[in-house]
Design an enzyme around this catalytic site. Structure first.
Site, PDB file in Angstrom:
ATOM      1  N   HIS A  82     -16.850 -15.004 -16.258  1.00  0.00           N
ATOM      2  CA  HIS A  82     -17.723 -15.223 -15.145  1.00  0.00           C
ATOM      3  C   HIS A  82     -17.972 -16.944 -15.223  1.00  0.00           C
ATOM      4  CE1 HIS A  82     -20.954 -15.454 -12.206  1.00  0.00           C
ATOM      5  NE2 HIS A  82     -21.711 -16.365 -13.149  1.00  0.00           N
ATOM      6  N   ASP A 161     -30.697  -6.968  -8.239  1.00  0.00           N
ATOM      7  CA  ASP A 161     -30.128  -8.384  -8.381  1.00  0.00           C
ATOM      8  C   ASP A 161     -30.088  -9.044  -6.947  1.00  0.00           C
ATOM      9  OD1 ASP A 161     -29.067 -10.972  -9.419  1.00  0.00           O
ATOM     10  OD2 ASP A 161     -27.561 -10.416  -8.560  1.00  0.00           O
ATOM     11  N   ARG A 168     -35.960 -14.977  -4.617  1.00  0.00           N
ATOM     12  CA  ARG A 168     -35.864 -16.277  -5.396  1.00  0.00           C
ATOM     13  C   ARG A 168     -35.781 -17.351  -4.881  1.00  0.00           C
ATOM     14  NH1 ARG A 168     -31.839 -14.853  -9.792  1.00  0.00           N
ATOM     15  NH2 ARG A 168     -32.269 -17.166 -10.276  1.00  0.00           N
ATOM     16  N   SER A 183     -29.742 -12.185 -13.649  1.00  0.00           N
ATOM     17  CA  SER A 183     -28.890 -12.054 -12.502  1.00  0.00           C
ATOM     18  C   SER A 183     -27.234 -12.022 -12.754  1.00  0.00           C
ATOM     19  CB  SER A 183     -29.266 -13.337 -11.631  1.00  0.00           C
ATOM     20  OG  SER A 183     -28.315 -13.076 -10.581  1.00  0.00           O
ATOM     21  N   LYS A 187     -24.832  -8.284 -13.431  1.00  0.00           N
ATOM     22  CA  LYS A 187     -23.694  -7.619 -12.696  1.00  0.00           C
ATOM     23  C   LYS A 187     -22.497  -7.709 -13.672  1.00  0.00           C
ATOM     24  CE  LYS A 187     -23.897 -11.197  -9.655  1.00  0.00           C
ATOM     25  NZ  LYS A 187     -25.623 -11.717  -9.701  1.00  0.00           N
TER      26      LYS A 187
END
Length: 443
Positions: A82, A161, A168, A183, A187
């Protein structure tokens, strides 16, 4: 249990239990907790912070708010990656095929771009015919047969999320490290891989602007993954200049293929080799030097590029565009942005460059916007380069000539040319693991 009491407890600096976090998060997803109460809790977390254990519990609750993908039907160890985002960040298209060509399974879900940060799924869809939505059966079959599949993230992954991030975004609570960490990692945990490499970008074009906050975000994400039994490492990489020279979807795919064929830009190639090496290490393929040699070998022998082509072909993509970049659809118009004076590029704000590409049509301002795959920017001069007055700094591509003026104004607003060459930041600052932080300073 009352939401009022949970908000008050965090407001006063208390540590929330798993039960309290689950009550708040699951209640919000179900519609039992209103926006204004969840907003109050998010602000209390923003101001008071969370312990590592608290953040790990929040992440797990968020992950379990939607589907938890079971990848056990795929043989072998599965490694995910990621990136926290940036401009010209096309590393997934390079490192996923490299790692798969080395025998490690890549069953990856990726996202779309928004604002100045690009998205892997948009880049993949720039290759005509490519499907990024597969059934679970198709996804598993493809990974088992060719070792790799990259698809769009399911709307049923970490449902909490998506709802919490939207809140947010409008309540000034995005920039909170425990909330960013939970967050991202909710995932990643839900996606089911055994090991996760995190690319935490830092600089003008990244969310984390300084090394201290980038390292802290990496540390918290590694701690979360480790607490949930995953092998996790993070690399802190530079985003004070775009990776490579191309920004825009088709342009970035072409540049990624150049790296896989051994003739890509040096900076992009080096970052991709570093990331691929660390993914292979997490998969247990050996030490650093051994894994780097493996990554270099699959580029040299063509198997990494071949693996990439197999993935796109399996997902319906026209791989002739991967083999010959001239087959990508071209923008109708191009425009040369030239240097106003002679000197060194002392500042070239990456966020402004990214926003200029969005103005050309290469990105989205809202999630509903459509992308022009051919639009974008090719940079001829980057931070630290010497340029003569009147020389081209970059080329803009768009389907409407009227878009060039605003894009040029945006790009130039972040450009400074001076008499002295600036000190350049390293490509990679550090590696963060469960054992601590290792300074790297790779140039």
């Amino acid at each position: 249990m009352r939401m009022y009491d949970i908000i008050a407890k965090k407001r006063d600096g208390g540590t929330l239990t798993r039960e309290e976090l689950a009550f708040a998060v699951n209640g919000y997803v179900a519609g039992d907790v209103p926006d204004y109460q969840m907003s109050a809790l998010l602000m209390a977390i923003y101001l008071r912070g969370m312990t590592d254990a608290e953040t790990a519990e929040l992440t797990d609750v968020m992950a379990r708010s939607g589907d938890m993908v079971d990848l056990s039907a795929i043989q072998g160890i599965k490694v995910d990656k990621h990136s926290t985002g940036g401009v010209g960040d096309k590393t997934t298209l390079v490192i996923a095929p490299i790692v798969a060509a080395c025998g490690v399974k890549i069953a990856k879900m990726s996202g779309r771009g928004l604002g100045h940060t690009g998205g892997t799924i948009d880049k993949m869809e720039a290759v005509p015919g490519t499907r990024t939505s597969l059934t679970q059966e198709e996804f598993f079959k493809q990974v088992n047969e060719i070792g790799i599949s990259v698809i769009g993230q399911s709307g049923h992954i970490a449902v909490a999320d998506k709802k919490m991030y939207a809140l947010r975004d409008v309540t000034a609570t995005v920039g909170c490290i425990p909330l960013i960490a939970s967050s991202i990692m909710s995932k990643k945990l839900a996606a089911g891989s055994d090991a996760i490499l995190l690319d935490v970008t830092m600089g003008d074009g990244a969310f984390m602007k300084d090394l201290e906050s980038a390292v802290e975000l990496a540390r918290q994400m590694v701690a979360i993954g480790t607490a949930h039994g995953r092998k996790v490492a993070a690399m802190i990489t530079d985003m004070d200049k775009p990776l490579g020279r191309n920004i825009g979807n088709s342009l970035e795919v072409a540049e990624s293929m150049a790296v896989l064929r051994g003739n890509g830009p040096e900076d992009l190639t080096e970052v991709c080799l570093q990331l691929a090496t660390n993914m292979l290490m997490l998969a247990g393929k050996g030490g650093e030097s051994e894994c780097r040699a493996m990554a270099k070998q699959v580029i040299a022998d063509g198997s990494a590029f071949e693996t990439c082509c197999k993935m796109f072909a399996a997902q319906g993509g026209d791989i002739s565009a991967l083999q010959d970049a001239s087959k990508f659809q071209k923008a109708k118009y191009s425009y040369e942005l030239t240097a106003p004076q002679t000197g060194y590029i002392c500042k070239n704000d990456v966020e402004k460059i990214g926003n200029a590409s969005v103005l050309l049509g290469a990105g989205r301002i809202t999630k509903e916007d459509t992308i022009d795959f051919a639009a974008g920017i090719t940079m001829h001069k980057k931070l630290g380069d010497y340029v003569k007055a009147g020389e081209s700094i970059c080329t803009f591509y768009a389907d409407e000539e009227a878009l060039f003026a605003a894009a040029e104004e945006m790009y130039r607003s972040g450009l400074v040319i001076g008499p002295e060459k600036p000190a350049l930041p390293p490509l990679i600052y550090a590696r963060v693991t469960a054992d601590g932080v290792e300074q790297l300073n790779v140039n």
